[in-house]
Design a protein around this motif. Sequence first.
Motif, PDB file in Angstrom:
ATOM      1  N   THR A  51      14.780  -2.591 -33.894  1.00 29.57           N
ATOM      2  CA  THR A  51      13.720  -2.692 -33.168  1.00 29.57           C
ATOM      3  C   THR A  51      12.584  -3.668 -33.535  1.00 29.57           C
ATOM      4  O   THR A  51      11.637  -3.975 -32.973  1.00 29.57           O
ATOM      5  CB  THR A  51      12.998  -1.124 -32.892  1.00 29.57           C
ATOM      6  OG1 THR A  51      12.506  -0.959 -34.274  1.00 29.57           O
ATOM      7  CG2 THR A  51      13.884  -0.370 -32.617  1.00 29.57           C
ATOM      8  N   HIS A 112       8.427  -0.514 -29.631  1.00 31.59           N
ATOM      9  CA  HIS A 112       9.509  -0.826 -30.288  1.00 31.59           C
ATOM     10  C   HIS A 112      10.847  -0.767 -29.387  1.00 31.59           C
ATOM     11  O   HIS A 112      11.520  -1.753 -29.445  1.00 31.59           O
ATOM     12  CB  HIS A 112       9.669   0.104 -31.595  1.00 31.59           C
ATOM     13  CG  HIS A 112       8.966   0.134 -32.624  1.00 31.59           C
ATOM     14  ND1 HIS A 112       7.539   0.833 -32.886  1.00 31.59           N
ATOM     15  CD2 HIS A 112       9.004  -0.971 -33.869  1.00 31.59           C
ATOM     16  CE1 HIS A 112       7.065   0.460 -33.885  1.00 31.59           C
ATOM     17  NE2 HIS A 112       7.703  -0.318 -34.561  1.00 31.59           N
ATOM     18  N   THR A 113      10.675   0.147 -28.543  1.00 31.15           N
ATOM     19  CA  THR A 113      11.931   0.556 -27.661  1.00 31.15           C
ATOM     20  C   THR A 113      11.868  -0.542 -26.673  1.00 31.15           C
ATOM     21  O   THR A 113      12.936  -1.224 -26.133  1.00 31.15           O
ATOM     22  CB  THR A 113      11.777   1.867 -27.266  1.00 31.15           C
ATOM     23  OG1 THR A 113      11.667   2.680 -28.040  1.00 31.15           O
ATOM     24  CG2 THR A 113      12.886   2.330 -26.207  1.00 31.15           C
ATOM     25  N   LEU A 116      13.409  -3.789 -27.862  1.00 37.23           N
ATOM     26  CA  LEU A 116      14.683  -3.598 -27.858  1.00 37.23           C
ATOM     27  C   LEU A 116      15.696  -3.526 -26.680  1.00 37.23           C
ATOM     28  O   LEU A 116      16.536  -4.272 -26.474  1.00 37.23           O
ATOM     29  CB  LEU A 116      15.082  -2.615 -28.849  1.00 37.23           C
ATOM     30  CG  LEU A 116      16.613  -2.370 -29.063  1.00 37.23           C
ATOM     31  CD1 LEU A 116      17.425  -3.521 -29.936  1.00 37.23           C
ATOM     32  CD2 LEU A 116      16.959  -1.009 -29.685  1.00 37.23           C
ATOM     33  N   ALA A 143      18.122   3.670 -32.997  1.00 42.55           N
ATOM     34  CA  ALA A 143      16.912   3.247 -33.156  1.00 42.55           C
ATOM     35  C   ALA A 143      15.959   4.477 -32.942  1.00 42.55           C
ATOM     36  O   ALA A 143      14.931   4.531 -33.480  1.00 42.55           O
ATOM     37  CB  ALA A 143      16.390   1.990 -32.219  1.00 42.55           C
TER      38      ALA A 143
END
Length: 185
Positions: A51, A112-113, A116, A143
């Motif tokens: 991430t 973060h997600t 990614l 992650a």
Amino acid sequence: MWVLAAVCGLLALLLGLPFAGGDTPGALDSAAAAAVAHLGPGAAAVLVLPTEPYVVFALAAVAVFCCLRAGRRLDAALALGGPVLAILLNTWLLKPLYDRWKNDTLVYPSGHTVGLVSVLTVLVLLTRKTYVVVLSALALLAATAGLIGMGYHYLTDVVGGTLFAVAVVLVTWSVPRRVPVPSSG
């Protein structure tokens, strides 16, 4: 793609409603935190690596480069534009709108997600290979454990980020494409 994008987007929007304006975990969030509590900080930090912006940007750059090399300029633009749009909308619109906090940081949906998953979704759409889907799912699972284990996010933040990223990329990827007309002579 439009239907799947709409379903993912709607689910992302609805999932965050019970947690808007708060900082407490739900029952599922607490169960997920307990499930990864055995991870040491070193292991959780390694799991979070996919991430990190330098990893996400590198993956996006590879996707754009491969598209340009293959002469797929529209795909190259979408490979960059979809993730950038998802990240910007998440950061400037959804996070302030939901106002969910953890450790003095806005957390829903997980940025973060979103970073990614938006790039992984592009890679899946570009390649349409089963092994890319499997590797993407494994990277997301790792992650998720890392983000929860490091205390960065609740599980619902990660799920919301996943749904939102998929929705945005699918919408951008649904741009009508010109079909080349065969030469008549």
